[in-house]
Design an enzyme around this catalytic site. Structure first.
Site, PDB file in Angstrom:
ATOM      1  N   ASN A 183       0.806  -1.230   0.000  1.00 43.39           N
ATOM      2  CA  ASN A 183       0.000   0.000   0.000  1.00 43.39           C
ATOM      3  C   ASN A 183       0.834   1.273   0.000  1.00 43.39           C
ATOM      4  OD1 ASN A 183      -2.275  -1.493   0.120  1.00 43.39           O
ATOM      5  ND2 ASN A 183      -2.767  -1.062   2.259  1.00 43.39           N
ATOM      6  N   LYS A 184       2.144   1.144   0.174  1.00 45.47           N
ATOM      7  CA  LYS A 184       2.952   2.344   0.381  1.00 45.47           C
ATOM      8  C   LYS A 184       3.228   3.074  -0.947  1.00 45.47           C
ATOM      9  CE  LYS A 184       3.283   1.784   4.826  1.00 45.47           C
ATOM     10  NZ  LYS A 184       2.252   0.746   5.055  1.00 45.47           N
TER      11      LYS A 184
END
Ligand SMILES: Cc1ncc(COP(=O)(O)O)c(C=O)c1O
Length: 371
Positions: A183-184
């Site tokens: 998700n980063k």
């Protein structure tokens, strides 16, 4: 035709990166090797030449940083209760005691006005978290840390691409930890990087990452320290190298999308928006707070029904059972508890279109009107 489901985040991986991963898979060397070395060199370059070592998660980086800082049993470590639970879990993992300091209601990061008073003779380190990519005030933080002789382990898991005084987070400070979870803003699938201060031997950091093994030129080896197993693969490093090329564009696009949210979310909806910071934040997440009394579960479900993913990052962690067993209770950190109850993460990722923002805004309007 119904529009496809819009998740709250989605990685952008280009074809060149996919081809590079395939090359690694065909190369005969898929674990840590030349790609890891190249990725570390590129990250060090990004961090102004500071030593950087990569890991298989941003949890491992935090734990190794604590070990390198010699934080263990008998020590306390101060952090925020509004973060992913990993930040506090690693403190327990090394045998130290977490101490929470409530958050600033505006930045939602650790309240630096409260930090001084929380420091005792047992405090060894502080772990600030740049929630949603908005940096903690580094000037004030390091002034307090210097005054009390504390180590700082910056949990910049969400802040890759963020800046402080025009320089990348990671290019200054003590230990700086990044996560490259899926998700980063920059991902390797799973992964992380630790930027090391000048007094720490990078070779020791490498041993803590891989069973404590020290290898000698004649082929022999020794183990002189207890290390774990948290090295990154070349497969993952190839993804990271491909992602780095797009970092500036990713951040720019995220900022543009965040700006659009600010323009389009009508104040009459009663949402409390995050600080409109377009200088330092990498806009890892866009997190309005729901109006008091809104049933968040019902809001998330209603948005999902309209094909829009909404995340919750995060409930205040001291209220998880594990932490309640340690003595934490409701009311301990009222600001974090309030924000932890009302926060929602709306979709924001580089491949999103302006029309997607419109879709989210219209859905939010309808879901709040129906509450
Ligand atoms: C603030 C924070 N700290 C630590 C971590 C842990 O990183 P990882 O999932 O790579 O172990 C995360 C990941 O979500 C995070 O957001």
């Amino acid at each position: 035709m119904t529009a496809p489901f819009l998740p709250f985040t989605r990685p952008s991986i280009d074809e060149e990166t996919i081809a590079e991963v395939a090359n690694v898979l065909r190369s005969g060397w898929i674990t840590s090797g030349p790609k890891v070395q190249a990725f570390e060199a590129a990250l060090s370059d990004y961090c102004g030449g500071r030593p950087v070592r990569v890991f298989n998660s941003g949890t491992a980086t935090l734990e190794v940083a604590l070990r390198l800082a010699k934080v263990g049993a008998g020590a306390t470590v101060i952090t925020t209760p509004l973060t992913w639970v990993a930040t506090a879990n690693v403190i327990l993992e090394v045998g130290a005691t977490p101490v929470f300091v409530d958050i600033d209601p505006v930045t939602r990061n650790i309240d630096l006005d409260l930090l001084d008073d929380a420091i005792t003779a047992e405090t060894r380190a502080v772990i600030p978290v740049d929630l949603a990519g908005l940096p903690v005030d580094r000037d004030r933080l390091y002034a307090i840390a210097a005054k009390h002789n504390l180590r700082v382990i910056e949990d910049a898991a969400q802040a890759f691409g963020s800046q402080w005084h025009g320089k990348p987070i990671g290019s200054s400070g003590d230990f700086v930890s990044f996560s490259f979870h899926a998700n980063k803003n920059l991902t390797t699938g799973e992964g992380g990087a630790l930027v090391l201060p000048a007094d720490i031997d990078p070779a020791l950091c490498e041993r803590l990452r891989l069973q404590g093994v020290k290898r000698f030129p004649d082929g022999s080896m020794d183990v002189d320290v207890l290390g774990g197993k948290s090295n990154l693969t070349d497969i993952a490093a190839a993804i990271g190298l491909g992602q780095l090329k797009h970092l500036a564009a990713f951040t720019e696009r995220r900022r543009a999308l965040a700006r659009r949210y600010f323009e389009r979310l009508d104040p009459s909806l009663g949402l409390e928006l995050p600080p409109a910071n377009f200088e330092n934040s990498n806009w890892h997440m866009f997190q309005p707070l729901l109006p008091d009394g809104t049933d968040r579960g019902a809001f998330v479900a209603a948005m999902k029904e309209r094909g829009i993913g909404v995340g919750v990052h995060y409930p205040a962690l001291h209220l998880f059972s594990l932490y309640r067993k340690l003595g934490f209770a409701p009311g301990d950190f009222p600001v974090a508890e309030d924000i932890g109850r009302r926060t929602v993460t709306l979709p924001l990722f580089p491949a999103m279109t302006d029309d997607d923002v419109e879709r989210v805004v219209e859905a939010v309007k309808k879901c709040l009107a129906n509450r």
